[in-house]
Design an enzyme around this catalytic site. Structure first.
Site, PDB file in Angstrom:
ATOM      1  N   HIS A  76     -12.488  28.030 -30.970  1.00 48.75           N
ATOM      2  CA  HIS A  76     -13.237  26.783 -30.933  1.00 48.75           C
ATOM      3  C   HIS A  76     -12.517  25.708 -31.744  1.00 48.75           C
ATOM      4  CE1 HIS A  76     -14.859  27.229 -35.083  1.00 48.75           C
ATOM      5  NE2 HIS A  76     -14.928  28.526 -34.793  1.00 48.75           N
ATOM      6  N   CYS A  77     -12.929  24.479 -31.548  1.00 47.61           N
ATOM      7  CA  CYS A  77     -12.416  23.366 -32.338  1.00 47.61           C
ATOM      8  C   CYS A  77     -13.113  23.375 -33.697  1.00 47.61           C
ATOM      9  CB  CYS A  77     -12.687  22.050 -31.617  1.00 47.61           C
ATOM     10  SG  CYS A  77     -11.882  20.600 -32.355  1.00 47.61           S
ATOM     11  N   ASP A  96      -9.312  26.931 -33.652  1.00 48.98           N
ATOM     12  CA  ASP A  96      -9.475  28.065 -34.554  1.00 48.98           C
ATOM     13  C   ASP A  96      -9.661  29.303 -33.685  1.00 48.98           C
ATOM     14  OD1 ASP A  96     -10.476  30.107 -36.175  1.00 48.98           O
ATOM     15  OD2 ASP A  96     -12.235  28.997 -36.832  1.00 48.98           O
ATOM     16  N   HIS A 111     -18.331  19.299 -32.559  1.00 49.04           N
ATOM     17  CA  HIS A 111     -17.351  19.582 -31.511  1.00 49.04           C
ATOM     18  C   HIS A 111     -17.697  20.877 -30.778  1.00 49.04           C
ATOM     19  CE1 HIS A 111     -13.801  16.749 -32.563  1.00 49.04           C
ATOM     20  NE2 HIS A 111     -14.932  16.257 -33.068  1.00 49.04           N
ATOM     21  N   HIS A 170      -8.527  16.689 -32.817  1.00 48.99           N
ATOM     22  CA  HIS A 170      -8.983  18.022 -32.439  1.00 48.99           C
ATOM     23  C   HIS A 170      -8.014  19.063 -32.975  1.00 48.99           C
ATOM     24  CE1 HIS A 170     -12.049  16.464 -29.685  1.00 48.99           C
ATOM     25  NE2 HIS A 170     -11.138  15.633 -29.204  1.00 48.99           N
ATOM     26  N   HIS A 191     -32.149  37.106 -22.804  1.00 47.54           N
ATOM     27  CA  HIS A 191     -33.517  37.621 -22.764  1.00 47.54           C
ATOM     28  C   HIS A 191     -34.415  37.048 -23.853  1.00 47.54           C
ATOM     29  CE1 HIS A 191     -36.765  40.204 -21.482  1.00 47.54           C
ATOM     30  NE2 HIS A 191     -36.008  40.641 -20.491  1.00 47.54           N
ATOM     31  N   MET A 227     -16.542  22.522 -27.080  1.00 45.32           N
ATOM     32  CA  MET A 227     -15.173  22.931 -27.417  1.00 45.32           C
ATOM     33  C   MET A 227     -15.132  24.365 -27.946  1.00 45.32           C
ATOM     34  SD  MET A 227     -13.125  19.607 -28.797  1.00 45.32           S
ATOM     35  CE  MET A 227     -11.578  20.387 -28.341  1.00 45.32           C
ATOM     36  N   GLU A 249     -30.036  48.354 -22.226  1.00 45.35           N
ATOM     37  CA  GLU A 249     -30.822  47.458 -21.386  1.00 45.35           C
ATOM     38  C   GLU A 249     -30.553  46.001 -21.731  1.00 45.35           C
ATOM     39  OE1 GLU A 249     -35.070  47.467 -22.280  1.00 45.35           O
ATOM     40  OE2 GLU A 249     -34.644  48.735 -24.025  1.00 45.35           O
ATOM     41  N   THR A 250     -30.409  45.720 -23.011  1.00 41.83           N
ATOM     42  CA  THR A 250     -30.120  44.385 -23.516  1.00 41.83           C
ATOM     43  C   THR A 250     -29.174  44.557 -24.696  1.00 41.83           C
ATOM     44  OG1 THR A 250     -32.301  43.558 -22.866  1.00 41.83           O
ATOM     45  CG2 THR A 250     -31.128  42.285 -24.527  1.00 41.83           C
ATOM     46  N   HIS A 280     -10.510  33.105 -33.575  1.00 42.88           N
ATOM     47  CA  HIS A 280     -11.066  34.204 -34.350  1.00 42.88           C
ATOM     48  C   HIS A 280     -10.207  35.458 -34.251  1.00 42.88           C
ATOM     49  CE1 HIS A 280     -15.499  32.584 -34.629  1.00 42.88           C
ATOM     50  NE2 HIS A 280     -14.593  31.657 -34.925  1.00 42.88           N
ATOM     51  N   HIS A 310     -29.049  40.294 -20.763  1.00 41.06           N
ATOM     52  CA  HIS A 310     -29.735  41.355 -20.033  1.00 41.06           C
ATOM     53  C   HIS A 310     -29.449  41.163 -18.554  1.00 41.06           C
ATOM     54  CE1 HIS A 310     -32.894  44.169 -18.821  1.00 41.06           C
ATOM     55  NE2 HIS A 310     -33.330  43.245 -17.981  1.00 41.06           N
TER      56      HIS A 310
END
Length: 365
Positions: A157-158, A120, A168, A117, A329, A173, A302-303, A122, A278
């Site tokens: 994340h992996c 990463d 993964h 494993h 939604h 993950m 709203e969304t 971001h 939403h």
């Protein structure tokens, strides 16, 4: 059983070596003089204590993630998924730092696991987000440090390479980190924004095959299910789309609590697919739809949209009591596949905002 031997692309070996030998571009930071803080992570949807704004000088925030490969129950029928997790939860915990801080993560892969494993971020710059420097076998651990140079909410994340990456990620993950501006959140005019509560919702798509009778299959370990799960994954049709690891994980007695008059910050991540959050009966007062706090927030949505592989943040001040459904939604995914959460809000009802003028009854003659 798979061992994860097909991992990072061959070019990443050279990248890791170069990164290890790299010279600092400019004066080396005096990390020895910086204040260190060990941060105890908590399980989502909750978030560890933190200051929303700070006048302190940047420091080093120490986190620890332990990788756990384990079965998770992902729906009310008791369906189990051979999951891979950070700290045993899906999503992994939300980490909070301030812009300019250093994130120092100890990543642990116990010898009880079967897979290689890595992680990463971001939010990080260089080395595949740390993935090129953190690949570890069962029985190993590594320490990664990076500077939080951009404010916002970001996915981690992996990403061990090749088809292992999506497998993964959709096995659980993934998680998020929030890098707050040192002066705190602000609206589009530069006015300070604060929250009374914060919740972290990680949306997860699972891909379980069914047997000849239509029953979801179960597996003793992630490796045992690899080939059949991968076959379902390549069709791009999830069997489950859930919040925080399971259908119903944030409903009923596990609903998120708030009170009328409180402002809640909702951090929502989706590491693999697009989503459309939403809040039924509410709105996004201020929404960082792209998740980056240097950009002015949108208002009164709203969304909103969470791009696959990213996180978003939304502020809402609750104005009425009751149970609020927070959904993806795409209502098929919300109602049928599981992407629904609840807020339980206490307080006094405001007839000016909504009132039942007459109760249901017979149509007058």
């Amino acid at each position: 059983m798979l061992t994860g031997a097909t991992v990072l692309a061959s070019s990443s070996d050279g990248m890791a070596a170069k990164a290890a030998e790299a010279q600092v571009d400019g004066p080396a930071p005096d990390l020895a003089s910086m204040q260190r803080e060990k941060v105890a992570l908590v399980d989502p949807p909750f978030v560890h204590p933190h200051e929303q704004a700070t006048k302190a000088t940047p420091g080093i925030k120490e986190f620890r993630l332990v990788i756990e490969e384990k079965p998770l129950v992902i729906d009310q029928d008791g369906t189990t998924y051979p999951a891979m997790t950070f700290n045993g939860t899906v999503p992994g915990p939300l980490m909070v730092v301030h812009e300019g801080d250093y994130v120092e993560l100890t990543l642990v892969n116990p010898d009880t696991n079967a897979m290689q494993h890595n992680i990463d971020f971001h939010a990080a710059t260089g080395g595949l987000g740390g993935g090129a420097l953190t690949l570890i076998n069962p029985g190993e651990q590594t320490v990664l440090r990076f500077k939080a140079t951009r404010a916002g909410v970001f996915v981690y994340h992996c990403a061990p390479g090749g088809p292992m990456i999506p497998w993964h990620v959709v096995s659980g993950m993934n998680g998020a980190i929030m890098v707050l501006p040192r002066e705190g959140l602000k609206d589009e005019a530069g006015n300070s924004l604060r929250y009374d509560r914060i919740y972290y919702i990680g949306e997860q798509d699972f891909y379980l095959p069914r047997d000849s009778k239509g029953v979801f299959k179960s597996y003793a370990s992630p490796g045992d299910g690899y080939e059949e799960i991968m076959e379902v994954m390549t069709k791009l049709v999830p069997s489950h789309v859930v919040f925080n690891g399971a259908a119903g994980a944030l409903t009923g007695d596990k609903a998120m609590a708030a009170k009328v008059g409180e402002t809640v910050l909702i951090v929502h991540s989706q590491a693999n697919r697009d989503s459309r959050p939403h809040l039924i009966g509410g709105h996004g007062d201020h929404v960082w739809e792209q998740g980056k706090f240097d950009n002015p927030p949108a208002k009164n949505l709203e969304t909103w949209f969470v791009r696959g592989g990213s996180a978003a943040a939304a502020l809402y001040k609750f104005r009425q009591p009751g149970i609020y459904a927070y959904v993806n939604h795409n209502l098929i995914e919300a109602v049928i596949l599981g992407a629904t959460a609840h807020f339980t809000v206490e307080g006094d009802w405001n007839d000016d905002l909504m009132k039942q003028v007459s109760a249901p009854g017979p149509i007058p003659a």
